[in-house]
Design a protein around this motif. Sequence first.
Motif, PDB file in Angstrom:
ATOM      1  N   GLY A   1       0.730  -1.327  -0.104  1.00 63.05           N
ATOM      2  CA  GLY A   1      -0.013  -0.151  -0.036  1.00 63.05           C
ATOM      3  C   GLY A   1       0.805   1.203  -0.087  1.00 63.05           C
ATOM      4  N   THR A   2       2.169   1.240   0.566  1.00 64.34           N
ATOM      5  CA  THR A   2       3.055   2.351   0.537  1.00 64.34           C
ATOM      6  C   THR A   2       4.273   2.155  -0.237  1.00 64.34           C
ATOM      7  N   GLU A   3       4.879   0.916  -0.578  1.00 66.09           N
ATOM      8  CA  GLU A   3       5.942   0.645  -1.011  1.00 66.09           C
ATOM      9  C   GLU A   3       5.902  -0.842  -1.786  1.00 66.09           C
ATOM     10  N   THR A   4       6.626  -1.040  -2.779  1.00 65.79           N
ATOM     11  CA  THR A   4       6.781  -2.251  -3.486  1.00 65.79           C
ATOM     12  C   THR A   4       8.016  -2.857  -3.398  1.00 65.79           C
ATOM     13  N   GLN A   5       8.048  -4.178  -3.093  1.00 65.39           N
ATOM     14  CA  GLN A   5       9.100  -4.921  -2.817  1.00 65.39           C
ATOM     15  C   GLN A   5       9.208  -5.946  -3.951  1.00 65.39           C
ATOM     16  N   SER A   6      10.214  -6.485  -4.494  1.00 68.09           N
ATOM     17  CA  SER A   6      10.427  -7.466  -5.594  1.00 68.09           C
ATOM     18  C   SER A   6      11.323  -8.432  -5.328  1.00 68.09           C
ATOM     19  N   PHE A   7      11.204  -9.781  -5.384  1.00 66.07           N
ATOM     20  CA  PHE A   7      12.069 -10.947  -5.337  1.00 66.07           C
ATOM     21  C   PHE A   7      12.122 -11.393  -6.453  1.00 66.07           C
ATOM     22  N   ASN A   8      13.456 -11.495  -7.066  1.00 68.10           N
ATOM     23  CA  ASN A   8      13.535 -11.883  -8.448  1.00 68.10           C
ATOM     24  C   ASN A   8      14.548 -12.963  -8.612  1.00 68.10           C
ATOM     25  N   ARG A   9      14.312 -14.058  -9.041  1.00 70.12           N
ATOM     26  CA  ARG A   9      15.068 -15.406  -9.012  1.00 70.12           C
ATOM     27  C   ARG A   9      16.368 -15.118 -10.039  1.00 70.12           C
TER      28      ARG A   9
ATOM     29  N   PHE B   1     -10.602  -4.566  -1.178  1.00 67.32           N
ATOM     30  CA  PHE B   1      -9.266  -5.288  -1.674  1.00 67.32           C
ATOM     31  C   PHE B   1      -8.312  -4.350  -2.411  1.00 67.32           C
ATOM     32  N   ASP B   2      -8.438  -3.051  -2.599  1.00 68.13           N
ATOM     33  CA  ASP B   2      -7.605  -2.261  -3.278  1.00 68.13           C
ATOM     34  C   ASP B   2      -6.335  -1.543  -2.423  1.00 68.13           C
ATOM     35  N   ASN B   3      -6.441  -2.165  -1.080  1.00 67.53           N
ATOM     36  CA  ASN B   3      -5.515  -1.803  -0.329  1.00 67.53           C
ATOM     37  C   ASN B   3      -3.945  -2.402  -0.839  1.00 67.53           C
ATOM     38  N   SER B   4      -3.706  -3.544  -0.721  1.00 69.20           N
ATOM     39  CA  SER B   4      -2.500  -4.259  -1.145  1.00 69.20           C
ATOM     40  C   SER B   4      -2.386  -5.425  -1.484  1.00 69.20           C
ATOM     41  N   ARG B   5      -1.392  -5.863  -2.283  1.00 62.32           N
ATOM     42  CA  ARG B   5      -1.492  -7.010  -3.075  1.00 62.32           C
ATOM     43  C   ARG B   5      -0.144  -7.657  -2.954  1.00 62.32           C
ATOM     44  N   ILE B   6      -0.200  -9.006  -3.351  1.00 61.74           N
ATOM     45  CA  ILE B   6       1.137  -9.945  -3.557  1.00 61.74           C
ATOM     46  C   ILE B   6       0.818 -10.710  -5.000  1.00 61.74           C
ATOM     47  N   THR B   7       1.972 -10.540  -5.840  1.00 62.59           N
ATOM     48  CA  THR B   7       1.961 -11.260  -7.228  1.00 62.59           C
ATOM     49  C   THR B   7       2.926 -12.236  -7.300  1.00 62.59           C
ATOM     50  N   ILE B   8       2.354 -13.353  -7.610  1.00 60.72           N
ATOM     51  CA  ILE B   8       3.370 -14.671  -7.658  1.00 60.72           C
ATOM     52  C   ILE B   8       3.506 -14.979  -9.302  1.00 60.72           C
ATOM     53  N   GLU B   9       4.609 -14.906  -9.828  1.00 61.63           N
ATOM     54  CA  GLU B   9       4.778 -15.173 -11.149  1.00 61.63           C
ATOM     55  C   GLU B   9       5.602 -16.499 -11.508  1.00 61.63           C
TER      56      GLU B   9
ATOM     57  N   ARG C   1       2.576 -18.494 -15.801  1.00 68.35           N
ATOM     58  CA  ARG C   1       0.983 -18.024 -14.927  1.00 68.35           C
ATOM     59  C   ARG C   1       1.265 -17.053 -13.894  1.00 68.35           C
ATOM     60  N   VAL C   2       0.386 -16.014 -13.604  1.00 65.39           N
ATOM     61  CA  VAL C   2       0.387 -15.155 -12.804  1.00 65.39           C
ATOM     62  C   VAL C   2      -0.608 -15.403 -11.768  1.00 65.39           C
ATOM     63  N   ILE C   3      -0.327 -15.277 -10.442  1.00 64.60           N
ATOM     64  CA  ILE C   3      -1.410 -15.405  -9.324  1.00 64.60           C
ATOM     65  C   ILE C   3      -1.264 -14.177  -8.552  1.00 64.60           C
ATOM     66  N   THR C   4      -2.375 -13.499  -8.311  1.00 68.08           N
ATOM     67  CA  THR C   4      -2.318 -12.243  -7.469  1.00 68.08           C
ATOM     68  C   THR C   4      -3.350 -12.452  -6.087  1.00 68.08           C
ATOM     69  N   ILE C   5      -2.714 -12.109  -5.008  1.00 69.10           N
ATOM     70  CA  ILE C   5      -3.655 -12.215  -3.827  1.00 69.10           C
ATOM     71  C   ILE C   5      -3.740 -10.775  -3.311  1.00 69.10           C
ATOM     72  N   ARG C   6      -4.788 -10.163  -3.219  1.00 69.56           N
ATOM     73  CA  ARG C   6      -5.381  -8.974  -2.746  1.00 69.56           C
ATOM     74  C   ARG C   6      -5.635  -8.904  -1.270  1.00 69.56           C
ATOM     75  N   PHE C   7      -5.514  -7.932  -0.587  1.00 62.83           N
ATOM     76  CA  PHE C   7      -5.707  -7.909   0.812  1.00 62.83           C
ATOM     77  C   PHE C   7      -6.389  -6.819   1.239  1.00 62.83           C
ATOM     78  N   SER C   8      -7.373  -6.936   2.209  1.00 60.40           N
ATOM     79  CA  SER C   8      -8.099  -5.915   2.921  1.00 60.40           C
ATOM     80  C   SER C   8      -7.137  -5.163   3.918  1.00 60.40           C
ATOM     81  N   GLU C   9      -7.559  -4.292   4.453  1.00 61.50           N
ATOM     82  CA  GLU C   9      -6.925  -3.750   5.630  1.00 61.50           C
ATOM     83  C   GLU C   9      -7.309  -4.442   6.829  1.00 61.50           C
ATOM     84  N   ALA C  10      -6.477  -4.584   7.945  1.00 62.60           N
ATOM     85  CA  ALA C  10      -6.715  -5.232   9.241  1.00 62.60           C
ATOM     86  C   ALA C  10      -7.762  -4.553   9.877  1.00 62.60           C
TER      87      ALA C  10
END
Length: 314
Positions: free
Chosen positions: A201-209, A255-263, A268-277
Amino acid sequence: MTYKKRLIFLLSLIGVLLLTYMLSLLFSSDFTGTRTSSYVWLDSRAAARVTRIVINAEEQDFELVKKTNQWFVLHNGLEFPARQVRVEDFLSILTTRSLWPVRSSGDSSHERFGLTDSASRVTIYGEYSVLLDLLLGNDDIFRNETYFRKYGHSEVRSGDNSIKVYLSGQVTNWYNLRLIPESEGNNFDISNVQRLTVNNGTETQSFNRRNRSWEISGITVNNPSMNNIENYIRSIINLEGDNFVDSVSRDDPVFDNSRITIELGNGRVITIRFSEADETGRVMAHVSGRDYVYTVPAWSASRIFRDASNFETN
């Protein structure tokens, strides 16, 4: 009569009475002792044809239905994915041949064993017929065994009371609450993940193989630990909720708050969207391509988004 003769007479009388008692148990229509034989409630070949299981117990009433080789829980008019292994383990208790001693063959004993028609009941259906209709009654005095009888039959048997575990507790115990279910197979093994992108929601982190290592962008990590990174990615792959939510749509703006995308390596791309706690720390989650909305418990939700220090070598 001498003392010795009186003793012999008394012992003989006791023997006759004991023999009479044992024979009365053996031939009684209401109690057959522990007449034991190898027995199975449901033939394994019939189990392969099971399409529906109806469970009526004190704490829960629901159905398990099989569609395209996958089990689902039908409860209160809603349908959710079931834990396949739990259903298989439940059926295995009934299809495993073992000792199920006969305890009674008379109707008058049913109330004593808790096996009247109001007892907990498991009805197993094939496509066209009932394969097993089973009543579950009281436990024995040692709570090691439970009494069973087929609905409409008089004979009572006793056996493994582990089946009671499946009939107690909440119906959520039957839900498959993994956001990425086991049925996806090896596609979601960490070796197939090429990139994981995290937006909190505030920053983006990316982990690349990169071959056998991971490169991190979006945050500064001093002396990164490959082991810590892989453990984090595994925790996302294995993320599990504690219930389904039927009151919130997957298209809800929460669900527009935050998300994680798995490639994955196969594209195939899977996106998991999260609400605020919420006030308890729980979050709601939705996985792309699926209809379900999950609640994720606070302890697990707290591990979804992590700062740079979590990926550094200790």
